[in-house]
Design a protein around this motif. Sequence first.
Motif, short mmCIF file in Angstrom:
data_model
loop_
_atom_site.label_atom_id
_atom_site.label_comp_id
_atom_site.label_asym_id
_atom_site.label_seq_id
_atom_site.Cartn_x
_atom_site.Cartn_y
_atom_site.Cartn_z
N TYR A 1 0.86 -1.19 0.00
CA TYR A 1 0.00 0.00 0.00
C TYR A 1 0.89 1.23 0.00
N GLY A 2 0.44 2.26 -0.71
CA GLY A 2 1.08 3.56 -0.61
C GLY A 2 2.19 3.80 -1.62
N ASN A 3 2.98 4.83 -1.31
CA ASN A 3 4.02 5.34 -2.21
C ASN A 3 5.32 4.57 -2.00
N PRO A 4 5.78 3.80 -3.01
CA PRO A 4 7.03 3.03 -2.85
C PRO A 4 8.25 3.92 -2.67
N ASP A 5 8.14 5.18 -3.07
CA ASP A 5 9.29 6.09 -2.95
C ASP A 5 9.68 6.32 -1.50
N LEU A 6 8.73 6.07 -0.58
CA LEU A 6 9.02 6.29 0.84
C LEU A 6 9.84 5.15 1.44
N LEU A 7 9.96 4.05 0.70
CA LEU A 7 10.64 2.87 1.21
C LEU A 7 12.11 3.18 1.48
N HIS A 8 12.55 2.94 2.71
CA HIS A 8 13.95 3.05 3.14
C HIS A 8 14.48 4.49 3.24
N ASN A 9 13.68 5.49 2.86
CA ASN A 9 14.21 6.86 3.01
C ASN A 9 13.32 7.70 3.92
N SER A 10 12.57 7.02 4.79
CA SER A 10 11.73 7.74 5.75
C SER A 10 11.61 6.90 7.02
N LEU A 11 10.94 7.45 7.98
CA LEU A 11 10.74 6.77 9.26
C LEU A 11 9.87 5.53 9.08
N SER A 12 10.26 4.42 9.75
CA SER A 12 9.45 3.21 9.66
C SER A 12 9.23 2.62 11.05
N ILE A 13 8.07 2.01 11.20
CA ILE A 13 7.72 1.31 12.45
C ILE A 13 7.31 -0.10 12.09
N PRO A 14 7.92 -1.11 12.72
CA PRO A 14 7.54 -2.49 12.39
C PRO A 14 6.25 -2.90 13.10
N LEU A 15 5.47 -3.78 12.46
CA LEU A 15 4.30 -4.41 13.07
C LEU A 15 4.68 -5.85 13.36
N ILE A 16 4.63 -6.21 14.63
CA ILE A 16 5.17 -7.50 15.07
C ILE A 16 4.08 -8.30 15.76
N THR A 17 4.00 -9.58 15.45
CA THR A 17 3.15 -10.50 16.19
C THR A 17 4.01 -11.70 16.57
N GLY A 18 3.98 -12.04 17.86
CA GLY A 18 4.90 -13.08 18.34
C GLY A 18 6.31 -12.56 18.23
N ASP A 19 7.16 -13.26 17.51
CA ASP A 19 8.53 -12.80 17.29
C ASP A 19 8.79 -12.53 15.82
N ALA A 20 7.73 -12.37 15.04
CA ALA A 20 7.89 -12.16 13.60
C ALA A 20 7.34 -10.80 13.19
N ILE A 21 8.05 -10.17 12.26
CA ILE A 21 7.60 -8.90 11.70
C ILE A 21 6.58 -9.20 10.60
N VAL A 22 5.37 -8.65 10.74
CA VAL A 22 4.32 -8.85 9.75
C VAL A 22 4.40 -7.80 8.65
N ALA A 23 4.77 -6.58 9.03
CA ALA A 23 4.83 -5.49 8.05
C ALA A 23 5.62 -4.33 8.63
N ARG A 24 5.90 -3.36 7.79
CA ARG A 24 6.49 -2.10 8.21
C ARG A 24 5.68 -0.95 7.63
N VAL A 25 5.51 0.09 8.44
CA VAL A 25 4.81 1.29 8.00
C VAL A 25 5.84 2.41 7.86
N TRP A 26 5.87 3.03 6.69
CA TRP A 26 6.87 4.06 6.37
C TRP A 26 6.17 5.40 6.17
N SER A 27 6.76 6.44 6.71
CA SER A 27 6.23 7.79 6.48
C SER A 27 7.22 8.82 7.03
N LYS A 28 7.10 10.02 6.50
CA LYS A 28 7.88 11.13 7.04
C LYS A 28 7.08 11.92 8.08
N SER A 29 5.84 11.50 8.30
CA SER A 29 4.97 12.20 9.25
C SER A 29 5.29 11.77 10.68
N ASN A 30 5.10 12.70 11.60
CA ASN A 30 5.34 12.38 13.01
C ASN A 30 4.08 11.85 13.71
#
Length: 561
Positions: free
Chosen positions: A42-71
Amino acid sequence: MAKISIKAILRKEDTLRLWLDNWCTHNKTEICISDPSGKVVYGNPDLLHNSLSIPLITGDAIVARVWSKSNVLNQVWDVLNMLITKESEKRKLGAEVLHLYQELNIIYGFAESLGEAISTHAIAEITLAHSTNSIPADAGIITLWDEQDKTLGVPAVSGDDLFDSELMAKNTAFLLQIGHTGQSGIITDIEEIKKLGLVASKVTSLIYATLKGKDRILGAIVLAGTQLDQFTAAHLKLLVTLALQSSSAIESALLFEKNLTEIKMREEAMQRINEVIKKFVPNEFISSLGKENITDVRLGDQVEKIVTVLFTDIRDFTTLSEQMSPEENFRFVSSFNEILGPIIRQHNGFINQYLGDSIMAIFPNRPEDAVLASVEMQRAVRTLNWQRAEQGLPIINAGIGMHTGPLIMGITGDEHRLDAATISDTVNTASRIESLTKYYQSPLLLSGDTVKSIPDTSNLTFRRLGKVLLKGKNNVLSVVECMNGLQENISFRRRENLGDFDMAMELYQQRQFENAITLFNKVLKSDPEDNTVKVFLKNAKRYLTEGAPKNWNGAEEMLYK
């Protein structure tokens, strides 16, 4: 259990993408959501790896990452984390239920196999075969103590060559160490046993269960593994259950020719097993199929009946559960079910499924049984809330919904795995009606079909809430509220205002919103706590200002399940 996919969640939650779009527009920002492999879902691929990201984790596995320059990225993370947690809990519950049914099937199949065996050797071989098939062991052995000859026998061995049967038969110390203690357990420190030459050097752990007779130890089931932590507490529990059944069969076989009463003991043990299984498959379900016992059912047995299906659910259970430990959660749900279960049975219904914080019940005879049970359930919850209030605990709100229609009850699966199943759109509709209790802010809702099926409603008070078009359905459904289970003072006010409410609903469905608003306000002035009226008042004001939806026929369209 399969891994949770963020892509699947985005596809499953129909309104999620729309909400994300609106959120980005409102916050004047862009986001990007990627799966564990880094692929953008979902969203703008240009934000990948050049903005702030927060991982979504369940158990000990990362399900996804959310990227954005917004605070304010945490707002999106909170919503996605809630959906992922919900999916994880749903899968965990499903896995637990599946494991329980699988274990019951193993136990039942084992009991059936034992019923065909007479000799101790045959029983031992059947027991070991079921044990090694059900528990991941590399080898297994059964030892039996001959009380008359004072010798140790090995009637059954299976798997890899990890046991020395001859040495074991001569070494009674092993039975004294394992069997004669009367205990069962898992052994990881087996150096002393290796020194005796009883097991191969590559064995790293043993799991064993004692075979107990009425007043003596008969022997033991012993399984060997070549990997660390190969056996778990769940494996031990299952092995102990198999050992319990096997012990009864062995003792009956040993004494069959000498004492006929032992045969009766064995039959009683089998009966106890059947009684336990009946608690998982309701006896009413079996009776509906025209059978007396669960052992009589066969794959493909089915019957179609007109029944009333009832769902009840604890409101805001997630919020409540967050304040409790897992053990407290379990005790809370169990105590809640213990209160409602007997009420359902007292009113000629039976519980088809416990679904965590909710219950699905079937009333096969009269729909009024379901209504009267629901009224009693509301009173029971109110009594429970008084007790919780005295203890300083938050009160519980429960929603109840029901629908009457055709339903097929039957036995599905295959020759090795049977399951009791209910198949009907009636179940789905009843579940949807229960979910509408949140929308209408009402604790007890019925479908119009249920009300029509009640011959005498003189002792019941209903409010007709119009019609709804459920998501994924083509036909509108009449929804009716029952007020008999409300507190006496609340129920009195609702009955007093029933005429004005019915007239307001009539005007509302005729698009006379201004007149409907006047009457709804009159009802609210008399009963400010009538939240159901507030729902219609809000809708009427919106339709008066914005106009009703195109082709609106008075039915509320539900955009969620």
